[in-house]
Design a protein around this motif. Sequence first.
Motif, PDB file in Angstrom:
ATOM      1  N   LEU A  25       0.552  -0.584  -0.511  1.00 55.83           N
ATOM      2  CA  LEU A  25      -0.063  -0.035  -0.101  1.00 55.83           C
ATOM      3  C   LEU A  25       1.115   0.749   0.295  1.00 55.83           C
ATOM      4  O   LEU A  25       0.136   2.179  -0.549  1.00 55.83           O
ATOM      5  CB  LEU A  25      -1.044  -0.107   1.874  1.00 55.83           C
ATOM      6  CG  LEU A  25      -1.968   1.267   0.777  1.00 55.83           C
ATOM      7  CD1 LEU A  25      -2.794   1.159  -0.206  1.00 55.83           C
ATOM      8  CD2 LEU A  25      -3.288   1.428   2.314  1.00 55.83           C
ATOM      9  N   ALA A  26       1.873   1.343   0.332  1.00 54.72           N
ATOM     10  CA  ALA A  26       3.051   2.132   0.868  1.00 54.72           C
ATOM     11  C   ALA A  26       3.621   2.558  -0.523  1.00 54.72           C
ATOM     12  O   ALA A  26       3.501   2.898  -0.821  1.00 54.72           O
ATOM     13  CB  ALA A  26       4.109   2.082   1.545  1.00 54.72           C
ATOM     14  N   ALA A  27       3.980   1.470  -1.192  1.00 57.07           N
ATOM     15  CA  ALA A  27       4.422   1.423  -2.550  1.00 57.07           C
ATOM     16  C   ALA A  27       3.124   2.059  -3.763  1.00 57.07           C
ATOM     17  O   ALA A  27       3.880   3.422  -4.009  1.00 57.07           O
ATOM     18  CB  ALA A  27       5.037   0.936  -3.100  1.00 57.07           C
ATOM     19  N   GLY A  33       9.320   4.889   1.329  1.00 53.14           N
ATOM     20  CA  GLY A  33       9.015   3.815   2.695  1.00 53.14           C
ATOM     21  C   GLY A  33       8.455   3.909   3.590  1.00 53.14           C
ATOM     22  O   GLY A  33       7.708   4.433   3.414  1.00 53.14           O
ATOM     23  N   VAL A  34       8.276   2.776   4.562  1.00 51.68           N
ATOM     24  CA  VAL A  34       7.497   2.682   5.385  1.00 51.68           C
ATOM     25  C   VAL A  34       8.027   2.007   6.364  1.00 51.68           C
ATOM     26  O   VAL A  34       8.916   1.285   6.122  1.00 51.68           O
ATOM     27  CB  VAL A  34       6.745   2.011   4.853  1.00 51.68           C
ATOM     28  CG1 VAL A  34       7.186   1.004   4.559  1.00 51.68           C
ATOM     29  CG2 VAL A  34       5.735   1.959   5.967  1.00 51.68           C
ATOM     30  N   LEU A  49      10.423  -6.844   5.222  1.00 51.65           N
ATOM     31  CA  LEU A  49      11.977  -6.995   4.450  1.00 51.65           C
ATOM     32  C   LEU A  49      11.852  -7.113   2.894  1.00 51.65           C
ATOM     33  O   LEU A  49      11.795  -6.682   2.283  1.00 51.65           O
ATOM     34  CB  LEU A  49      12.755  -6.974   5.235  1.00 51.65           C
ATOM     35  CG  LEU A  49      12.958  -6.187   6.208  1.00 51.65           C
ATOM     36  CD1 LEU A  49      13.922  -6.816   7.185  1.00 51.65           C
ATOM     37  CD2 LEU A  49      13.578  -4.805   6.077  1.00 51.65           C
ATOM     38  N   ARG A  50      10.442  -9.019   3.117  1.00 49.16           N
ATOM     39  CA  ARG A  50      11.001  -9.260   2.158  1.00 49.16           C
ATOM     40  C   ARG A  50      10.096  -8.501   1.042  1.00 49.16           C
ATOM     41  O   ARG A  50      10.385  -8.743  -0.172  1.00 49.16           O
ATOM     42  CB  ARG A  50       9.992 -10.427   1.975  1.00 49.16           C
ATOM     43  CG  ARG A  50      11.210 -11.638   2.589  1.00 49.16           C
ATOM     44  CD  ARG A  50      10.768 -13.298   3.143  1.00 49.16           C
ATOM     45  NE  ARG A  50       9.561 -13.372   3.061  1.00 49.16           N
ATOM     46  CZ  ARG A  50       9.683 -13.364   4.073  1.00 49.16           C
ATOM     47  NH1 ARG A  50       9.925 -13.860   5.069  1.00 49.16           N
ATOM     48  NH2 ARG A  50       7.675 -13.863   4.797  1.00 49.16           N
ATOM     49  N   ALA A  51       9.085  -8.087   1.620  1.00 43.68           N
ATOM     50  CA  ALA A  51       8.123  -7.539   0.323  1.00 43.68           C
ATOM     51  C   ALA A  51       9.268  -5.874  -0.292  1.00 43.68           C
ATOM     52  O   ALA A  51       8.707  -5.668  -0.775  1.00 43.68           O
ATOM     53  CB  ALA A  51       6.877  -7.111   1.087  1.00 43.68           C
ATOM     54  N   GLY A  52       9.512  -5.228   0.588  1.00 43.78           N
ATOM     55  CA  GLY A  52       9.764  -4.464   0.261  1.00 43.78           C
ATOM     56  C   GLY A  52      11.139  -4.097  -1.273  1.00 43.78           C
ATOM     57  O   GLY A  52      11.233  -3.325  -2.309  1.00 43.78           O
ATOM     58  N   ARG A  53      11.924  -5.324  -0.308  1.00 44.71           N
ATOM     59  CA  ARG A  53      12.777  -5.981  -1.816  1.00 44.71           C
ATOM     60  C   ARG A  53      12.228  -6.136  -3.189  1.00 44.71           C
ATOM     61  O   ARG A  53      12.753  -5.855  -4.478  1.00 44.71           O
ATOM     62  CB  ARG A  53      13.953  -7.250  -0.827  1.00 44.71           C
ATOM     63  CG  ARG A  53      14.328  -6.727   0.002  1.00 44.71           C
ATOM     64  CD  ARG A  53      16.184  -7.823   0.260  1.00 44.71           C
ATOM     65  NE  ARG A  53      15.318  -8.854   0.821  1.00 44.71           N
ATOM     66  CZ  ARG A  53      14.886  -9.655   2.246  1.00 44.71           C
ATOM     67  NH1 ARG A  53      15.306  -8.313   3.553  1.00 44.71           N
ATOM     68  NH2 ARG A  53      14.140 -10.681   2.489  1.00 44.71           N
ATOM     69  N   SER A  54      11.090  -6.362  -2.555  1.00 45.08           N
ATOM     70  CA  SER A  54      10.129  -7.340  -4.582  1.00 45.08           C
ATOM     71  C   SER A  54      10.304  -5.594  -5.076  1.00 45.08           C
ATOM     72  O   SER A  54       9.832  -5.595  -6.397  1.00 45.08           O
ATOM     73  CB  SER A  54       9.179  -8.293  -3.592  1.00 45.08           C
ATOM     74  OG  SER A  54       8.567  -7.765  -4.905  1.00 45.08           O
TER      75      SER A  54
END
Length: 298
Positions: A25-27, A33-34, A49-54
């Motif tokens: 949702l943040a992306a 960032g969130v 963290l995994r979702a952030g990298r993806s």
Amino acid sequence: MQYVDLHTHTSASDGTQPPAENVRLAAELGLAGVAVTDHDTVAGIEEALRAGRSLGITVVPGVEISTVSGGEDIHVLGYFIDHTDEQFLERLAELRAVRARRNEMMLERLNELGVKITMDDVLASLSKTADETIGRPHIADAMMRKGYVGSLAEAFERYLGKGGAAYLNPPRIEPATAVKWIMEAGGAPVLAHPGLYDQDELIPQLAEQGLAGLEAYHSDHSPEQEDHYRTIAEGLGLIITAGSDFHGERGGVVFHAPIGSRRAQIDVVHLLSEAAGRHDSGGPSPVRGREAEQHENT
């Protein structure tokens, strides 16, 4: 400009969305960032963290520690903590045990008041592991399902919030202890939503103990409060942070506010990372002069 929301909760504590969904949702909202800052647990960080990298979005590993000062709940945020540190994990487990006892005490009080809710009722719609937390919003959900209240706001106003008929606050660690624990876990401690407390005198005291920042911009702060705490932070050389305190949606209402409704420039993430690194190495806190220019609330 690139912005970050530095205060969100997930289903690892009392949020309604999985950690990866907060990041998605943040992306989707265009944030750079969130932070994931669940209550007394770091169980959602790895997934985030995994979702952030993806998704190519910065995820700040965090936590929100529950403390008490003067009989009042005080929350301390920790950023860039080592969420694998065994001592820190043991300490968080102790805090969750206190939270569990508080839940039982509140349920006992609710039953005395004629609100017949059991822990089985609370857990009925949840899938929780031992390292995740159960809090008052989960009790409120059960109350709504059984028809005792019509909304989360009503549950807190009448029963679960400060001054409510079933509100209880057992002994917990003091805010200075949370600051110490966060620093020992390599993190940067920040006092959450100071406008919700009547303890401004606590801020300089914690600053002397190593507090790195102050959440001046929060969805429950008035514009006057935001200006007030920004001024205090500037005077003490604290990093000024901003966060929505997003918990997801309950009963068709977003609690506290949507992701991104309070946000800081990405530079603040670098300042927090630097502060965490300085604490971890035992060095002095960084000198901060331009933080007040790096925030915007919407």
